[in-house]
Design an enzyme around this catalytic site. Structure first.
Site, PDB file in Angstrom:
ATOM      1  N   ASP A 266       0.770  -1.092   0.073  1.00 57.18           N
ATOM      2  CA  ASP A 266      -0.112   0.136  -0.076  1.00 57.18           C
ATOM      3  C   ASP A 266       0.770   1.218   0.133  1.00 57.18           C
ATOM      4  OD1 ASP A 266      -2.563  -0.966  -0.158  1.00 57.18           O
ATOM      5  OD2 ASP A 266      -2.492  -1.585   1.915  1.00 57.18           O
TER       6      ASP A 266
ATOM      7  N   ASP B 250      -6.052  25.388  10.092  1.00 58.83           N
ATOM      8  CA  ASP B 250      -6.063  24.022   9.303  1.00 58.83           C
ATOM      9  C   ASP B 250      -5.463  22.967  10.109  1.00 58.83           C
ATOM     10  OD1 ASP B 250      -6.195  21.860   7.635  1.00 58.83           O
ATOM     11  OD2 ASP B 250      -5.601  22.985   5.716  1.00 58.83           O
TER      12      ASP B 250
ATOM     13  N   PHE C 257     -13.019  23.935   5.859  1.00 57.31           N
ATOM     14  CA  PHE C 257     -13.361  23.286   4.659  1.00 57.31           C
ATOM     15  C   PHE C 257     -14.780  22.590   4.457  1.00 57.31           C
ATOM     16  CE2 PHE C 257     -12.939  19.603   2.079  1.00 57.31           C
ATOM     17  CZ  PHE C 257     -12.288  19.883   0.988  1.00 57.31           C
ATOM     18  N   THR C 258     -15.578  22.816   3.531  1.00 56.27           N
ATOM     19  CA  THR C 258     -16.444  21.892   3.448  1.00 56.27           C
ATOM     20  C   THR C 258     -16.452  21.091   1.842  1.00 56.27           C
ATOM     21  OG1 THR C 258     -17.903  23.572   2.230  1.00 56.27           O
ATOM     22  CG2 THR C 258     -17.882  23.493   4.685  1.00 56.27           C
TER      23      THR C 258
ATOM     24  N   THR D 194     -17.718  23.550  -0.661  1.00 57.27           N
ATOM     25  CA  THR D 194     -16.806  24.713  -1.098  1.00 57.27           C
ATOM     26  C   THR D 194     -15.294  24.384  -1.702  1.00 57.27           C
ATOM     27  OG1 THR D 194     -16.014  25.395   0.842  1.00 57.27           O
ATOM     28  CG2 THR D 194     -18.198  26.378   0.282  1.00 57.27           C
TER      29      THR D 194
ATOM     30  N   SER E 244     -10.751  26.262   2.208  1.00 53.19           N
ATOM     31  CA  SER E 244     -10.982  26.866   3.639  1.00 53.19           C
ATOM     32  C   SER E 244      -9.994  28.252   3.611  1.00 53.19           C
ATOM     33  CB  SER E 244     -10.076  26.000   4.692  1.00 53.19           C
ATOM     34  OG  SER E 244      -8.613  25.595   4.324  1.00 53.19           O
TER      35      SER E 244
ATOM     36  N   ASP F 238      -5.751  -4.420   6.090  1.00 59.29           N
ATOM     37  CA  ASP F 238      -6.274  -4.449   7.309  1.00 59.29           C
ATOM     38  C   ASP F 238      -7.954  -4.137   7.295  1.00 59.29           C
ATOM     39  OD1 ASP F 238      -6.380  -1.802   6.239  1.00 59.29           O
ATOM     40  OD2 ASP F 238      -5.427  -0.969   7.778  1.00 59.29           O
TER      41      ASP F 238
END
Lengths: 552, 680
Positions: free
Chosen positions: B300, B337, B369-370, B373, B376, B515
């Site tokens: 990974d 942030d 942050f959304t 939008t 941020s 996992d």
């Protein structure tokens, strides 16, 4: 030219000839067993015995075919010898007595060609041509067919088919053995080997006595005797007989013939598994062992002590003056390195150590280069063992040619490894311990032991040469050696075909930098060492009491 | 067990501490019972030889006879000792694990109370803070912090919650806070801890495929040598050199591969043990062997190849903005942030431009942050607005504010994306109007040393494939930087499964870590599946190893341990077989030089007497086992290299060395033995 120089020249000539032919012959054989086109004459054969030539066999079916064909061969050959007096071309020979007939039948069908009889006074021309010569062809072809099935086991993936025994058998005869034998026979005739249907000529010698000169279809049988690594001579004296081996160069040509196919088969193997380097590695091991053996025998024979020997320049007892020591030693080594068993000199008269090397050649399982077919599959099993022992040292489950060597594979390879030494050791021990065996010994001490050891080694490894000095035409030895011959041929075939079946069913692991390399000089050295240590050392105690006790 | 040590006390790393030797010797003596020796045919033959030679020594007491019998028994004992020592190390670990096994009472959801050992799969139990979880299971309700140190040795508590990939709990671990409802998934006596105990104790140890194959070869060699010696007596009698049975027994024991036969099981146990020491539990020895054979590693990206998160590496100003101004704005926009990416912007501004980190800005309003939008930012008290986010969102915002977007923005963004990075645009809106200040280059940072590791793997013939959810372009860029061989981008569980099947069809064994529950099918298909201990029950059941440290990089170590196990086995086999040469040269002249004086030429070691020669070979044969026990337990030296290089080295050391060493050893022992009165 000194004898030594002549000897080196002969070897150089032989090597050059083998190098020249092994590629075209090996490639041709690979083609023979991979093409799907049948020859017209072959189709007639398939139709006659109602074989579907385009279907392939699983390993048990393949094995059953081999065994059935061999059993029928034994019965037919036995019968032919027993009824020869009522058949044409019998040269007034009587029926061969049962014990000898059985021994001869088993021996010729298994490519052993142990001669318990004297050819010129036992077998009529019909038995020689329709019985013995035919088996010379088909027993050799059987060996090749088994080897090819084994090679297919390595070459193929995820299949249960190993090819068709009947097709391989037929093609080995029509496309390989017959053409080569025709050429070989013509050369032999040109060299002075007799070829007629005469029942013999009586001549008056200069001294006034009369002598009987037996004729016969010798050259035609002589060719396949060598090419098929059979070794059963037309005459009792085998290749030492002036009608079978008239001159030195004919004898050298015979050595060439008997090494021809065994040394070309590794090339066929490389071709069929799609990696020439693998074939060369196997060839390298065979050549290394063969060179060492030829050198040792020649050296031991040449440097022998004793007044008479030194006057003669070498150990010349039992050797033909027209061949000389080097060619006799070369022939002796070559015939035991392969499963031929033809002789142009008397191995019993070799120096103890020279005779010991000849003995060891067979003990190693006749893998350098071995009998036609049997040498290749014997060496491939040894390769499997070598890869398993040392392959773990690179940190992976051992694999040979992308085939993983797991429990089943190793069980079969281990049993293969066990089979022939067990036959030799048990046979020798029993023979030397029981009165019936001891009674046949003509020599005492270590040499007597060597003779018995040689007899069982030769029989179990299907060589067929005799050390002489042992009265082997007794009920005890006829039965014991006959059993050793039969088990020595078919036990390994059962095991190796089963192994091939297992291998063919597998996929193939990818070749990476982590793969154990089986094409490098290092592997050649490793395989040589494993052959000597794992197989050779088994016989060290027995050799110590025989040739070593006598010769050191 | 204290919460600060792992399940493997460091003391077990020393091979033969005084405390373990006692029990190991006792164990070795107990193993003289022939019923247990059936598993080791080579040693069984030695055992039979010992019994025989003892009987012979009793019937005809001579010093030589007794010495032979004694040393043969020692040979068997040393072989047992090797196994007992290897097992002893596991027993110590098992004892500590047993303490972790719970004896508590389980509180069922319906109010009943049952002993933990009586729980059945499907029962649901309630566990509250301070209680021990009574069995393995999945959290079906609630969230809790759990102390798993009893299993993993890691003292920091972990969060376990219902649903998702963090729902699995292990019996014997302790809930530290809150309350969870657990549905039990394990049968009584088959819990994770039970299995661990069985594993390290060796009780569940079955011979692995390769071990079985090797045993077959060794047995067949034993039979060959047995035959060679049994058939030797008639030959010897014929030759007038009848041998004592004791001598023949000595010859057999020296010739059969006792060294590898004695050490074979110890090597296997020690290999498992080395994994346990690294906190990896293999559910079968087969998996450890397969690890050595692995041809392809699926890794990974996140956490294995790269540090977990993207980091800011560069500020690229556009439209005449200056670099410092951009860095300053970027830092201001990222103060609130808390994501690792956001922190990395602050850190970059500080390290590259010397901008001190400002912890709070009075009067500033932070814009979170959304997903709508995709930006941020911060509105500063002076009216300046800063926005940071995906390029499309930010340029859209600039246009909405009436600003213009410099044409070069598109080029810079494309260039970053093309190099595998993630562009973050930064815009400001103040008196000068709305404009894009520049672009922040976020990049996956490859862990240090990974390239070298992958080069090493490539030399060993192992392909590495990086698995990532990123798009192809991004994935390729990281793959190039890390030096992996291939990538599987935008990987779905189906893609992974298909990739594994493809590699396997191509003849390669595949190893992977996982996992999540969606990893389970791929884990089950892979030849070596290492489940993270933090993972779900499904993942753990599908894999054949569990890494208690949940460190995906460990896969590489697991492969190395598997290889080392096989190399040790092969090296000692080669050594053992190569030893025979010298033993022949010691014993054969001793047996037959009396009858055939010429055979004394084979006595190349010039051993002092026949009895001394035979005894010396037997003593060497026994001592070499003890001498090699540490090597068997530790494993032979392993440095990653190509198969050719490894073969050359190991053949030289163990093949050639194995042929030469006994000549020296037997000679030295002979010098000592010949001092014994009645032997020389």
């Amino acid at each position: 030219m000194s004898a030594a120089a002549a000897g080196w020249l002969q070897v150089a000539l032989l090597v050059a000839a083998l190098v020249a032919v092994h590629r075209p012959l090996g490639d041709w054989m690979a083609r023979v067993f991979t093409t799907d086109r049948h020859w017209r004459v072959e189709q007639l054969v398939y139709r006659a015995v109602s074989v579907d030539a385009d279907s392939e066999q699983r390993w048990p079916v393949h094995l059953r075919s081999v065994l059935a064909f061999s059993v029928i061969g034994v019965l037919f050959l036995y019968l032919l010898q027993r009824v020869q007096l009522w058949l044409p071309l019998s040269n007034d020979m009587t029926a061969v007595e049962p014990g000898s007939a059985w021994n001869t039948a088993v021996s010729f069908v298994t490519n052993t060609n142990w001669q318990g009889y004297s050819g010129e006074s036992t077998m009529g021309h019909l038995v020689q041509m329709a019985g013995l010569a035919v088996q010379n062809f088909v027993s050799a072809a059987t060996g090749i067919a088994v080897a090819i099935a084994v090679v297919r086991g390595f070459a193929r993936t995820r299949t249960d088919r190993l090819g068709n025994f009947w097709v391989d058998l037929t093609r080995a005869v029509t496309r390989i053995l017959l053409p080569l034998s025709m050429i070989g026979a013509v050369v032999l005739v040109l060299g002075g080997v007799v070829q007629n249907l005469s029942s013999g000529t009586e001549v008056s010698t200069l001294a006034g006595a009369t002598q009987f000169l037996p004729g016969g279809p010798v050259a035609s049988q002589e060719a396949i005797k060598e090419i098929g690594t059979n070794g059963g001579g037309f005459y009792n004296a085998n290749s030492a007989h002036p009608f079978e081996g008239p001159t030195a160069w004919v004898s050298l040509f015979q050595v060439f013939l008997l090494l021809l196919i065994p040394f070309a088969l590794p090339r066929t193997f490389g071709r069929m598994v799609g990696d020439q380097r693998q074939g060369y590695a196997i060839l390298g091991v065979m050549a290394t062992l063969a060179t060492a053996s030829i050198t040792l025998v020649s050296w031991f024979e040449a440097r022998a002590g004793g007044t008479a020997t030194q006057l003669a320049g070498a150990a010349m007892e039992g050797k033909e003056v027209r061949y000389g020591e080097p060619l006799s030693a070369l022939f002796g080594a070559a015939t035991t390195l392969t499963s031929t068993g033809a002789v142009n000199s008397l191995h019993d008269s070799y120096t103890p150590l020279g005779g010991g090397v000849v003995l060891l050649n067979m003990m190693l399982g006749e893998v350098a280069p071995g009998g036609v077919g049997s040498g290749l599959y014997g060496m491939l099993v040894l390769a499997v063992v070598a890869v398993f022992v040392a392959g773990l040292m690179v940190g992976r489950t051992p694999e040979y040619l992308g085939k993983r060597l797991g429990r089943r594979e190793m069980t079969l390879a281990s049993l293969y490894l066990l089979a022939t030494p067990a036959l030799v050791l048990i046979g020798t021990a029993v023979a030397i311990a029981v009165p019936a065996g001891q009674a046949s010994l003509l020599n005492e001490g270590p040499h007597g032991l060597s003779e018995v050891l040689y007899a069982f080694t030769s029989a179990a490894n299907n060589n067929g040469s005799a050390f002489a000095g042992l009265s082997a035409n007794t009920p005890f030895f006829n039965v014991a050696l006959g059993l050793a011959v039969a088990f020595g041929r078919f036990l390994p075939i059962v095991l190796v075909l089963a192994l091939a079946g297992r291998l063919a069913a597998q996929g193939r692991t990818a070749v990476t930098a982590g793969t154990f390399p089986t094409h490098r000089p290092l592997f050649v050295g490793l395989l040589t060492a494993v052959t000597l240590v794992v197989v050779g050392l088994t016989f060290f105690p027995a050799l110590a009491l025989g040739p070593l006790a006598e010769g050191l | 067990m204290t919460s600060t040590t792992g399940p493997v006390p460091a003391s077990t790393l020393s091979l033969l501490s005084a405390g373990q030797l006692g029990p190991a010797v006792a164990g070795a003596v107990r193993k003289l019972d022939p019923r247990g020796l059936v598993r080791q045919p080579v040693i069984l033959v030695v055992w039979v030889g010992s019994v025989f030679s003892t009987v012979l020594a009793v019937l005809d007491p001579t010093l030589f006879g007794w010495l032979i019998a004694g040393w043969l028994w020692l040979t068997v004992l040393f072989a047992n000792l090797a196994e007992a020592v290897a097992e002893g190390r596991g027993k110590a670990q098992a004892a500590t694990l047993r303490k972790a096994r719970t004896t508590t009472v389980a509180h069922l959801l319906d109010g009943r109370e049952v002993p933990a050992a009586g729980l059945q799969p499907g029962d649901t139990v309630v566990v509250v803070a301070g209680q021990v979880i009574p069995g393995d299971g999945d959290v079906v309700e609630g969230i809790a912090s759990v102390d798993e140190s009893a299993i993993t040795g890691e003292s920091a508590p972990v969060i376990r919650e219902s649903g998702g990939d963090r729902s699995a709990v292990t019996g014997g671990t302790t809930v530290l806070s809150d309350r969870i409802v657990v549905r039990i998934t394990s049968r009584p006596g088959e819990t994770f801890v039970d299995r661990m105990i069985a594993l390290v104790e060796g009780a569940a140890r079955q011979k692995t495929p390769n071990e079985i194959a090797l045993n077959i070869l060794l047995s067949s060699l034993t039979v060959v040598f047995l035959l060679a010696v049994v058939t030797l007596q008639p030959l010897a009698i014929y030759s007038g050199a009848r041998q004592d049975t004791a001598v023949l027994i000595a010859l057999v024991v020296c010739l059969i591969p006792t060294t590898i036969g004695a050490l074979l099981s110890a090597i296997g146990i020690a290999g498992m043990d080395r994994l346990v020491q690294r906190n990896v539990l293999a559910m079968s020895g087969r998996a450890v062997e397969a690890a050595g054979d692995v041809g392809t590693l699926l890794l990974d990206k996140t956490g294995t190849i790269t540090l977990g998160n993207r980091q800011a590496t560069e500020f690229l100003p556009v439209g005449g903005a200056d670099e410092k101004e951009l860095a300053d704005a970027a830092q201001l926009a990222s103060i609130a942030d808390a994501t690792p990416e956001g922190r990395s912007v602050v850190v970059l501004a500080k390290t590259a431009y010397g901008l001190r980190e400002r912890s709070d800005l009075p009067g500033a309003r932070f814009v979170a942050f959304t997903a709508q939008t995709r930006m941020s930012g911060v509105d500063l008290p002076d009216g300046r607005q800063l926005r940071k986010g995906a390029a499309a969102a930010v340029t859209g915002w600039v246009r909405a504010q009436g600003g213009t977007v410099a044409p070069e923005v598109g080029q810079v963004v494309d260039a970053i994306a093309g190099s595998g990075g993630t562009p973050l645009a930064l815009a400001a809106c103040d008196d000068a109007g709305a404009r894009v200040l520049g672009v922040i280059h976020l990049k996956d940072v490859v862990k240090e040393g990974m390239r070298g590791r992958f080069d090493q793997l490539r030399r060993m013939g192992i392909r590495t494939v990086m698995i990532t959810g990123d798009n192809e372009r991004t994935a390729r860029a990281i793959a190039d930087e890390a030096g992996v061989d291939d990538v599987l981008a935008e990987a779905t569980p189906e893609d992974k499964l298909a990739l594994i099947r493809r590699e396997q069809d191509g003849g390669r064994l595949v190893a992977m870590t996982g996992d999540g529950t969606n990893d389970a099918p791929a884990m089950a298909q892979a030849d070596v599946g290492v489940a993270m201990n933090t993972g779900t029950t499904a993942a753990k059941e599908a894999g054949n190893m569990v890494d208690l440290d949940s460190n995906p990089t460990k896969l590489i170590e697991i492969v190395e341990i598997g290889k080392q196990l096989l190399i040790t086995r092969g090296s000692l086999t080669t050594f053992s077989i190569a030893n025979d040469l010298a033993k022949y040269f010691a014993i054969l002249p001793a047996m037959f030089a009396g009858a055939f004086p010429t055979l004394d030429a084979l006595n190349v070691m010039r051993l002092s007497s026949p009895q001394s020669a035979i005894l010396s070979a037997v003593v060497f044969n026994a001592l070499i086992i003890v001498a090699l026990v540490p090597l068997a337990l530790r494993g032979v030296r392993y440095t990653p290299a190509s198969a050719s290089a490894m073969l050359r080295r190991n053949l030289l050391v163990y093949g050639a060395g194995g042929a030469v060493l006994p000549f020296v050893g037997i000679k030295l022992i002979d010098l000592l033995v010949s001092l014994l009165p009645g032997i020389a």
